[in-house]
Design an enzyme around this catalytic site. Structure first.
Site, PDB file in Angstrom:
ATOM      1  NE  ARG A 172      -3.840   0.304   2.220  1.00  0.00           N
ATOM      2  CZ  ARG A 172      -4.669   0.708   3.181  1.00  0.00           C
ATOM      3  NH1 ARG A 172      -4.743   0.024   4.321  1.00  0.00           N
ATOM      4  NH2 ARG A 172      -5.401   1.794   3.024  1.00  0.00           N
ATOM      5  CB  CYS A 230      -1.991   3.859   9.463  1.00  0.00           C
ATOM      6  SG  CYS A 230      -3.388   4.349  10.505  1.00  0.00           S
TER       7      CYS A 230
END
Length: 279
Positions: A172, A230
């Protein structure tokens, strides 16, 4: 952090900690189902989406709850001012760290995350129950601001001038996949520091010295600003916890948190993004 052994000892005391189960999975099913099947005796359940976050929107997928809402939730499970709290989840402590961080943000320092979580508790053959403890009313007062929070512009500056750690999985971070948010990549200048690497093969957290060595390798230096983000601000809380557990930061000078994280950053097309393995 608190070990399973230490929690057993603490629960033997009539004035033992309030234990909170925050098991949750991205994409479901709801963690409450696991709690209803079995949990640590005396543990209360709080839901990440409805209890520990505001409604998703401009602030991201898991915005910080309003102080009054958080106080109501914490009081509903009997948390008193100054009374110890132990939090656990079903994985590596990343979700439990969200409540750890929220309590610290609220000015409540008497909180620890169970090392190894529910998996360690069960693996050791310790008791579980489906019985829900009776509701009691606590008196905790939420005074927000005890943990530093940054917005998007401040996160960008932190990535340039200090160390901004990205707690998401490497794929990611590199922008190779994005299962939840509309754009893939990372904040320019951020360094990848997956939260899953806080734990060893046995599911327990690494020793403080090992964590400190890891953060040093990522460029964190004494006296330099350090922060974390995050996907939606949840697992980044475990980076804040890990930095403190490692002795890199202190309770008086904790790491900064970009609460909106990538879910907030990426929805504004004017904000740049980077892809690939480098900051």
């Amino acid at each position: 952090m608190i070990s399973t052994e230490a929690l057993v000892s603490a629960l033997a005391d009539a004035a033992g900690p309030v234990v909170v189960d925050v098991r949750w999975r991205l994409g479901g099913p709801p963690g409450r189902q696991d709690y209803e099947v079995g949990h640590i005796p005396g543990a209360h359940y709080l839901d990440l989406d409805t209890d520990l976050s505001a409604a998703p929107g401009e602030g991201g997928r898991h915005p910080l709850p309003a102080p009054d809402d958080l106080q109501r939730v914490l009081r509903s499970i009997g948390i008193d001012q100054g009374h110890p709290v132990v939090v656990y989840d079903g994985g590596d402590g990343s979700v439990a760290a969200r409540l750890w961080w929220l309590l610290r943000w609220a000015g409540h320092r008497e909180v620890a995350v169970l090392d190894g979580g529910f998996a360690a508790w069960v693996a050791e053959g310790r008791p579980v129950t489906a019985e829900v403890p009776p509701a009691t009313e606590g008196d905790i007062v939420v005074r927000p601001g005890a943990m530093p929070v940054v917005d998007a512009d401040e996160a960008a500056a932190l990535a340039r001038e200090g160390v901004l750690l990205d707690a998401r999985a490497a794929a990611r971070y590199r922008g190779e996949t994005e299962p939840v948010d509309p754009r893939a990549g990372h904040i320019p200048g951020a360094v990848n520091a997956p939260s899953t690497e806080h734990v060893g093969a046995d599911g327990r957290w690494q020793a403080p010295a090992a964590l400190a060595e890891r953060f040093q390798a990522l460029g964190v230096r004494d006296g330099a600003r350090v922060g974390a983000y995050c996907g939606s601000g949840v697992t980044a809380s475990s980076v804040v916890l890990a930095l403190e557990a490692a002795g890199v930061t202190t309770p008086d000078e904790p790491a900064e948190l970009y609460a909106g994280s990538w879910s907030h950053w990426c929805v504004d097309p004017s904000r740049p993004l980077a892809t690939g393995p480098n900051p």
